[in-house]
Scaffold this motif. Structure first.
Motif: not given
Length: 315
Positions: A109-112, A131-132, A137-138
């Protein structure tokens, strides 16, 4: 251009100070991985996390040459210490599975939202950038952790039990439950305005975020970074209940969390008081007063947004 004698002396002293500083460096512990405790995911996810996250969020930190130069090494050491405190993939299997799922959901969620990896870290550590495709993938992996959305008799029974208890509930006690820091349960949140919603796909819960009058006024006036003192945000979680027709509704009550803004009174915890009350019995979370640092560390990636994750719906 020739340097005068005084300038040469200053440059020489600065150079000596820089060289001397190299002998004063922080200790960054690096351990051989214990496979029984180490996190393992699908090969694709594993590769992304090891490349982008393990340097700060594991005990297998790989320091580059520029990470070892003072004063940069002190900044790197601070990143690593805080990163390991919040999430450490080297001790991943020490946690129960629901806790692991929650941690991974939180990290993705933090990466998003672009809060992780830290921009200051990714600036000089290009491999840590996501990357997008990495984020997709995550996201796909985390979605697979979600409980199957089908009729759940256990959740239905939990809701029925709660409802029966509420029907028989006696008058509200004179003293409301409070946590170890003296933050009391605030029942008035039920009359506040909903300002946003979130969904926890990792554990099958639905959450509604409520704001008090100060919070709602701040949203209307676009004054939410920072939020004004007196703001109270309440996040309430219920089971996500799916009936036989596939309709999703709220099930049993799980918990309510509060963030209370006072940048003077709560300066030590990022300007907010933090509290959580679990189950209909409203059991306070946290056995010692320091539990609030767990909350602060979780929200630290959002420090540039006054430590608040959820973007409010504009009224």
């Amino acid at each position: 251009m020739r340097l005068n004698k005084k300038t040469k002396i200053v440059v020489a002293l600065l150079l000596l100070a820089f060289l001397a500083a190299q002998f004063y460096r922080p200790t960054i512990a690096v351990e051989k991985p214990d496979e029984k405790r180490l996190a393992h995911f699908s090969p694709e996810v594993d590769a992304i996390l090891r490349r982008a996250c393990f340097d700060c969020h594991s005990n297998q930190t790989a320091l580059r040459w520029f990470d070892k130069i003072t004063p940069a090494n002190w900044l790197v050491a601070d990143h690593i210490a805080k990163g390991r405190a919040v999430l450490n993939f080297s001790t991943w299997n020490d946690m129960a599975k629901p806790d692991r799922n929650a941690k991974l959901w939180e990290a993705v969620n933090q990466a998003i939202q672009g809060a992780m990896p830290l921009k200051s870290y990714a600036l000089v550590h290009g491999a840590a950038r996501l990357s997008v495709n990495d984020i997709q993938v995550l996201k796909n992996y985390v979605k697979e952790l979600a409980p199957k959305q089908e009729a759940d008799t256990a959740k239905e029974a939990a809701l029925a039990s709660q409802y029966a208890s509420l029907v028989e509930e006696k008058a509200r006690p004179d003293t409301l439950p409070a946590d170890v820091n003296g933050i009391a349960y605030i029942p008035e949140y039920k009359d506040w305005t909903p300002i946003s919603t979130t969904q926890r796909v990792d554990n099958g819960t639905i959450r509604i975020i409520f704001g008090n009058e100060v919070a709602v006024k701040a949203i209307r006036e676009h004054h939410t970074n920072p939020w004004p003192n007196g703001t109270i945000i309440a996040k309430v979680a219920w089971d996500q209940l799916t009936d036989k027709q596939g309709n999703i509704t709220t099930g049993a009550f799980k918990q309510v969390e509060y963030m209370i803004k006072d940048d003077s009174k709560y300066k030590a915890t990022a300007g907010w008081a933090w509290a959580r009350f679990k189950t209909p019995a409203l059991v306070p979370y946290g056995k010692t007063s320091t539990f609030t640092m767990e909350c602060v560390n979780c929200h630290r990636p959002m420090k540039d947004n006054d430590f608040v994750f959820t973007a409010p719906i504009q009224h």
